[in-house]
Design a protein around this motif. Structure first.
Motif, mmCIF file in Angstrom:
data_model
loop_
_atom_site.group_PDB
_atom_site.id
_atom_site.type_symbol
_atom_site.label_atom_id
_atom_site.label_comp_id
_atom_site.label_asym_id
_atom_site.label_seq_id
_atom_site.Cartn_x
_atom_site.Cartn_y
_atom_site.Cartn_z
ATOM 1 N N ARG A 117 0.813 -1.229 0.000
ATOM 2 C CA ARG A 117 0.000 0.000 0.000
ATOM 3 C C ARG A 117 0.841 1.272 0.000
ATOM 4 O O ARG A 117 0.322 2.349 -0.226
ATOM 5 C CB ARG A 117 -0.933 -0.003 1.198
ATOM 6 C CG ARG A 117 -1.967 -1.084 1.084
ATOM 7 C CD ARG A 117 -2.961 -1.022 2.186
ATOM 8 N NE ARG A 117 -3.937 -2.084 1.997
ATOM 9 C CZ ARG A 117 -4.733 -2.511 2.917
ATOM 10 N NH1 ARG A 117 -4.702 -1.974 4.117
ATOM 11 N NH2 ARG A 117 -5.583 -3.474 2.668
ATOM 12 N N ASN A 118 2.126 1.141 0.249
ATOM 13 C CA ASN A 118 2.996 2.312 0.314
ATOM 14 C C ASN A 118 3.328 2.797 -1.091
ATOM 15 O O ASN A 118 3.882 2.068 -1.902
ATOM 16 C CB ASN A 118 4.282 1.975 1.077
ATOM 17 C CG ASN A 118 5.104 3.199 1.371
ATOM 18 O OD1 ASN A 118 5.331 4.038 0.503
ATOM 19 N ND2 ASN A 118 5.558 3.311 2.596
ATOM 20 N N ARG A 119 2.990 4.061 -1.358
ATOM 21 C CA ARG A 119 3.210 4.630 -2.689
ATOM 22 C C ARG A 119 4.689 4.672 -3.073
ATOM 23 O O ARG A 119 5.033 4.626 -4.252
ATOM 24 C CB ARG A 119 2.568 6.008 -2.805
ATOM 25 C CG ARG A 119 3.141 7.049 -1.896
ATOM 26 C CD ARG A 119 2.507 8.437 -2.040
ATOM 27 N NE ARG A 119 1.071 8.447 -1.904
ATOM 28 C CZ ARG A 119 0.235 8.814 -2.892
ATOM 29 N NH1 ARG A 119 0.693 9.218 -4.047
ATOM 30 N NH2 ARG A 119 -1.051 8.799 -2.688
ATOM 31 N N PHE A 120 5.586 4.750 -2.080
ATOM 32 C CA PHE A 120 7.022 4.738 -2.369
ATOM 33 C C PHE A 120 7.443 3.376 -2.922
ATOM 34 O O PHE A 120 8.243 3.293 -3.852
ATOM 35 C CB PHE A 120 7.829 5.072 -1.105
ATOM 36 C CG PHE A 120 7.725 6.504 -0.694
ATOM 37 C CD1 PHE A 120 8.631 7.446 -1.156
ATOM 38 C CD2 PHE A 120 6.729 6.922 0.166
ATOM 39 C CE1 PHE A 120 8.537 8.775 -0.773
ATOM 40 C CE2 PHE A 120 6.622 8.243 0.563
ATOM 41 C CZ PHE A 120 7.529 9.176 0.085
ATOM 42 N N GLU A 121 6.918 2.300 -2.329
ATOM 43 C CA GLU A 121 7.252 0.952 -2.793
ATOM 44 C C GLU A 121 6.633 0.673 -4.161
ATOM 45 O O GLU A 121 7.272 0.069 -5.022
ATOM 46 C CB GLU A 121 6.808 -0.096 -1.769
ATOM 47 C CG GLU A 121 7.545 -0.021 -0.449
ATOM 48 C CD GLU A 121 9.050 -0.243 -0.540
ATOM 49 O OE1 GLU A 121 9.570 -0.641 -1.601
ATOM 50 O OE2 GLU A 121 9.726 -0.013 0.475
ATOM 51 N N TRP A 137 4.255 10.343 -6.322
ATOM 52 C CA TRP A 137 2.982 11.065 -6.520
ATOM 53 C C TRP A 137 2.804 11.394 -7.990
ATOM 54 O O TRP A 137 3.778 11.548 -8.722
ATOM 55 C CB TRP A 137 2.975 12.367 -5.708
ATOM 56 C CG TRP A 137 2.827 12.110 -4.253
ATOM 57 C CD1 TRP A 137 1.677 11.830 -3.580
ATOM 58 C CD2 TRP A 137 3.882 12.066 -3.281
ATOM 59 N NE1 TRP A 137 1.957 11.618 -2.247
ATOM 60 C CE2 TRP A 137 3.291 11.770 -2.034
ATOM 61 C CE3 TRP A 137 5.256 12.262 -3.348
ATOM 62 C CZ2 TRP A 137 4.023 11.653 -0.866
ATOM 63 C CZ3 TRP A 137 5.997 12.139 -2.180
ATOM 64 C CH2 TRP A 137 5.370 11.846 -0.949
ATOM 65 N N PRO A 138 1.562 11.525 -8.425
ATOM 66 C CA PRO A 138 1.338 11.914 -9.826
ATOM 67 C C PRO A 138 1.936 13.297 -10.101
ATOM 68 O O PRO A 138 1.936 14.168 -9.223
ATOM 69 C CB PRO A 138 -0.184 11.952 -9.951
ATOM 70 C CG PRO A 138 -0.727 11.206 -8.777
ATOM 71 C CD PRO A 138 0.315 11.301 -7.702
ATOM 72 N N ALA A 139 2.397 13.482 -11.304
ATOM 73 C CA ALA A 139 2.932 14.779 -11.698
ATOM 74 C C ALA A 139 1.778 15.787 -11.786
ATOM 75 O O ALA A 139 0.688 15.438 -12.228
ATOM 76 C CB ALA A 139 3.643 14.675 -13.048
ATOM 77 N N PRO A 140 2.028 17.022 -11.366
ATOM 78 C CA PRO A 140 0.952 18.016 -11.474
ATOM 79 C C PRO A 140 0.628 18.305 -12.930
ATOM 80 O O PRO A 140 1.499 18.301 -13.785
ATOM 81 C CB PRO A 140 1.536 19.254 -10.787
ATOM 82 C CG PRO A 140 2.992 19.044 -10.739
ATOM 83 C CD PRO A 140 3.245 17.567 -10.818
ATOM 84 N N ARG A 141 -0.629 18.519 -13.199
ATOM 85 C CA ARG A 141 -1.080 18.849 -14.563
ATOM 86 C C ARG A 141 -1.016 20.360 -14.742
ATOM 87 O O ARG A 141 -1.563 21.096 -13.936
ATOM 88 C CB ARG A 141 -2.474 18.331 -14.785
ATOM 89 C CG ARG A 141 -2.568 16.825 -14.642
ATOM 90 C CD ARG A 141 -3.838 16.323 -15.304
ATOM 91 N NE ARG A 141 -4.060 14.936 -14.997
ATOM 92 C CZ ARG A 141 -3.544 13.940 -15.697
ATOM 93 N NH1 ARG A 141 -2.752 14.193 -16.713
ATOM 94 N NH2 ARG A 141 -3.809 12.702 -15.374
ATOM 95 N N LEU A 142 -0.360 20.758 -15.786
ATOM 96 C CA LEU A 142 -0.238 22.183 -16.078
ATOM 97 C C LEU A 142 -1.404 22.614 -16.975
ATOM 98 O O LEU A 142 -1.836 21.865 -17.847
ATOM 99 C CB LEU A 142 1.090 22.473 -16.741
ATOM 100 C CG LEU A 142 2.315 22.118 -15.906
ATOM 101 C CD1 LEU A 142 3.576 22.337 -16.716
ATOM 102 C CD2 LEU A 142 2.363 22.919 -14.633
#
Length: 143
Positions: A117-121, A137-142
């Motif tokens: 469940r860990n997003r880093f893993e 984390w998802p990249a921010p949408r510009l």
């Protein structure tokens, strides 16, 4: 930029060095691995198996990082992905540390610690499988 990241994660690296040096008396062996940007302590004598990254240090219970390992999702029975290289998985963690520095460990623990469940893993597994996507984390949408 790389040197800045290494300086930023130095507290984590120092913790890794402290733990790694303690393992030398019990048979651990060191090797600088430029591909992973890390000093690796191979045959690290403590832990359940596998490897753990702390800054630019990797504590590896095995003799090499160039071994296949199952992804966290596969181990949890959530998929049937092919094995990934442990070296690639741990390198993704090194990259995460270079960006997050001393924030890495608290964020990692807040995200659930060691587990599927860990997003880093999940990001490290994704990177090891595809060579992309080590950021948790998802990249921010510009606009």
């Amino acid at each position: 930029m790389l040197l800045l990241g290494m300086a930023w994660t130095l507290p984590n690296t120092l913790l890794g060095l402290l733990l790694g040096v303690a393992g030398l008396a019990r048979g651990a062996r060191t090797r600088w691995q430029p591909g992973e940007l890390a000093l690796v302590f191979h045959r690290y004598p403590w832990g359940p198996g596998g490897a753990m990254t702390l800054g630019n240090v990797i504590l590896n219970t095995g003799a090499s990082l160039e071994v296949p390992c199952r992804t966290y999702a596969c181990r949890a029975g959530l998929g049937t992905e092919p094995p990934v290289l442990l070296a690639d998985h741990e390198y993704a963690h090194v990259l995460q540390y270079l960006v997050l520095g001393p924030l890495f460990l608290p964020l990692y623990l807040l995200c659930g610690g060691i587990g599927v469940r860990n997003r880093f893993e999940r990001a490290a597994d994704r990177y090891a499988a595809t060579g992309r996507g080590w950021w948790p984390w998802p990249a921010p949408r510009l606009p």
